[in-house]
Design an enzyme around this catalytic site. Structure first.
Site, PDB file in Angstrom:
ATOM      1  N   HIS A   1       0.813  -1.212   0.000  1.00 33.23           N
ATOM      2  CA  HIS A   1       0.000   0.000   0.000  1.00 33.23           C
ATOM      3  C   HIS A   1       0.848   1.264   0.000  1.00 33.23           C
ATOM      4  O   HIS A   1       0.304   2.360  -0.203  1.00 33.23           O
ATOM      5  CB  HIS A   1      -0.952  -0.007   1.202  1.00 33.23           C
ATOM      6  CG  HIS A   1      -2.108  -0.941   1.019  1.00 33.23           C
ATOM      7  ND1 HIS A   1      -3.368  -0.681   1.512  1.00 33.23           N
ATOM      8  CD2 HIS A   1      -2.210  -2.129   0.382  1.00 33.23           C
ATOM      9  CE1 HIS A   1      -4.189  -1.671   1.195  1.00 33.23           C
ATOM     10  NE2 HIS A   1      -3.498  -2.553   0.513  1.00 33.23           N
TER      11      HIS A   1
ATOM     12  N   SER B   1      -0.448  -1.308  -6.066  1.00 34.44           N
ATOM     13  CA  SER B   1      -0.241  -2.537  -6.822  1.00 34.44           C
ATOM     14  C   SER B   1       0.413  -2.241  -8.171  1.00 34.44           C
ATOM     15  O   SER B   1       0.194  -1.186  -8.773  1.00 34.44           O
ATOM     16  CB  SER B   1      -1.574  -3.242  -7.063  1.00 34.44           C
ATOM     17  OG  SER B   1      -2.187  -3.592  -5.846  1.00 34.44           O
TER      18      SER B   1
ATOM     19  N   LYS C   1     -14.570  -8.882  -7.721  1.00 32.53           N
ATOM     20  CA  LYS C   1     -13.675  -9.718  -8.533  1.00 32.53           C
ATOM     21  C   LYS C   1     -13.010 -10.785  -7.665  1.00 32.53           C
ATOM     22  O   LYS C   1     -12.890 -11.951  -8.054  1.00 32.53           O
ATOM     23  CB  LYS C   1     -12.617  -8.838  -9.189  1.00 32.53           C
ATOM     24  CG  LYS C   1     -12.074  -9.369 -10.503  1.00 32.53           C
ATOM     25  CD  LYS C   1     -11.291  -8.285 -11.217  1.00 32.53           C
ATOM     26  CE  LYS C   1     -10.920  -8.746 -12.627  1.00 32.53           C
ATOM     27  NZ  LYS C   1     -10.249  -7.697 -13.397  1.00 32.53           N
ATOM     28  N   ASP C   2     -12.562 -10.382  -6.474  1.00 35.21           N
ATOM     29  CA  ASP C   2     -11.955 -11.337  -5.539  1.00 35.21           C
ATOM     30  C   ASP C   2     -12.967 -12.373  -5.070  1.00 35.21           C
ATOM     31  O   ASP C   2     -12.630 -13.539  -4.867  1.00 35.21           O
ATOM     32  CB  ASP C   2     -11.353 -10.605  -4.340  1.00 35.21           C
ATOM     33  CG  ASP C   2     -10.035  -9.922  -4.679  1.00 35.21           C
ATOM     34  OD1 ASP C   2      -9.493 -10.201  -5.765  1.00 35.21           O
ATOM     35  OD2 ASP C   2      -9.552  -9.112  -3.868  1.00 35.21           O
TER      36      ASP C   2
ATOM     37  N   GLU D   1       6.657 -33.768   0.042  1.00 39.24           N
ATOM     38  CA  GLU D   1       5.413 -33.294  -0.553  1.00 39.24           C
ATOM     39  C   GLU D   1       5.692 -32.632  -1.896  1.00 39.24           C
ATOM     40  O   GLU D   1       6.784 -32.113  -2.139  1.00 39.24           O
ATOM     41  CB  GLU D   1       4.730 -32.297   0.382  1.00 39.24           C
ATOM     42  CG  GLU D   1       4.145 -32.930   1.639  1.00 39.24           C
ATOM     43  CD  GLU D   1       2.854 -33.687   1.357  1.00 39.24           C
ATOM     44  OE1 GLU D   1       1.776 -33.225   1.739  1.00 39.24           O
ATOM     45  OE2 GLU D   1       2.958 -34.775   0.750  1.00 39.24           O
TER      46      GLU D   1
END
Length: 418
Positions: A213, A217, A241-242, A285
């Protein structure tokens, strides 16, 4: 930026003394974001949600788990068979680790393509690499807790790697084990650290968001927003959108949890740990496999360990290796080709890591390892010198408001300040 307003006297009273509501309004509601963010920017928020899922389910599992070599395996079976919805909580936690790594890896590769590591976001990127390291340490310790065959032998092999460090290596291994072999003290300290580290990750994520911030972005064009015409409020545009991305994520996640809960795991971990019987092929893994392949591709133990950790360290210094002033790969034609090669290379490393270190797998592992480091240490610095990027648009809104692709290819500043 709009000012926080409310009709609630209670909220006003609290916010005047502790401006938490104003903070949330500024950072989550009115926060100005570039107007051209694609769905590739969903994976940061998905990673945060995955972290919350892991913490919540982990706390519930810790209430029933017994960190003792004589009871750990049975306590897992107790959770699965006797605790109400214990099977569901464990499957969510177990598959949640894999999905956490999936979204983080996609998040990283998106950053690599769009140049999100470049100035002034270097510290943001480095904090992301720190989060990745903490995730890997947490996942490794968590994989030990079921105390199955692969848990025990995986812990033995990985902790033994530290013995390659000159002079102090053996002492470090003894300290990690809490004795002279992987045993009860090892399990107890791994459980304690596995419980603690997710909260450390939360703290680093907070710093990561703070750094994000500070300058805002990055975006698909890789250019800075020039003014109000290039930005929109985070809410409702990106919260919607998220939310859509979260719905897709949870749908795929649910398919694995309910229909293929053990697909991403190893069947040997449903066999109780036996120090007297070594599995024919010890495999970590899946999200560790590329780094495991790098480790095994180098004959010397110390150099292998250094290469494995170097594969992550090189990401941290990436902002200083790639000196191209153009951020986004959209405007770098040669970079695109090498980016695809890197993606294929990492997939090959992951595939080789699951195979025995012999024959063609060993050869492929060495070639893929060599290219991995070659890409970051040689290719990217040379591209910054010899590659001729395409012209950049003057602003985020220009390609939309002034003819789209024509504007993107029009004469523009040859180098946008990063």
């Amino acid at each position: 930026m709009s000012e926080f307003k409310t009709n609630s006297k209670v909220v006003k009273w609290i916010d005047h003394r502790l401006p938490i509501f104003s903070f949330m309004h500024e950072e989550l509601h009115a926060y100005p974001a570039p107007r051209n963010l694609s769905y590739m920017w969903n994976f940061g928020s998905l990673a945060g949600i995955a972290l919350v899922i892991m913490i919540v389910t982990g706390i519930v599992l810790a209430m029933q788990y017994v960190a003792h070599t004589a009871h750990a395996f049975d306590s897992i079976e107790h959770i699965m068979r006797n605790v109400n919805y214990g099977w569901l909580v464990r499957y969510i936690h177990m598959n949640g680790a894999s999905f956490f790594f999936i979204v983080v890896y996609i998040h990283i590769f998106r950053g690599l393509y769009y140049g999100s590591y470049k100035s002034p976001r270097e510290l943001l990127w480095i904090l992301g690499v720190v989060i990745l390291l903490l995730m890997m340490a947490t996942a490794f310790m968590g994989y030990t807790l079921p105390w199955g065959q692969m848990s025990y032998w995986g812990a033995t092999v990985i902790t033994n790697l530290f013995s390659a460090i000159p002079v102090v290596g053996d002492s470090i291994v003894t300290w990690l084990w809490g004795g002279f072999a992987v045993g009860n003290p090892t399990l107890k300290r791994f459980f304690a650290l596995h419980y603690l580290l997710p909260f450390v990750i939360v703290a680093v994520v907070f710093l990561h968001l703070w750094a994000l911030h500070r300058f805002g972005s990055n975006n698909p064009l890789g250019i800075d927003a020039k003014g109000p015409q290039d930005k929109i409020p985070f809410h409702p545009y990106y919260t919607v959108k998220d939310a859509f991305g979260l719905g897709v994520f949870l749908t795929i996640f649910a398919l694995f949890v309910f229909f293929a809960p053990n697909y991403l795991g190893h069947p040997d971990n449903y066999i109780p740990a036996d120090p007297l019987q070594t599995p024919p092929h010890i495999v970590p893994e899946w999200y560790f496999l590329p780094f495991y392949a790098i480790l095994r591709s180098i004959p010397d133990k110390l150099l292998g360990v250094l290469a494995m950790f170097g594969a992550i360290a090189v990401l941290a210094v990436l902002p200083w290796l790639d000196r191209s002033p153009v951020r986004s790969g959209k405007f770098r034609p040669i970079f695109k080709q090498f980016y695809v090669l890197l993606l294929i290379d990492v997939l090959v490393l992951g595939w080789v890591g699951a195979k025995p270190p012999e024959g063609i797998y060993l050869v492929l592992g060495r070639v893929a390892t060599a290219y991995y480091f070659l890409h970051f240490l040689v290719v990217l610095p040379l591209l910054a010198v010899f590659e001729k990027p395409r012209p950049l648009p003057h602003s985020i809104s220009e390609p939309v408001l002034k003819g789209g692709g024509q504007a993107a290819g029009a004469t523009a500043k040859p180098m946008e300040k990063a």
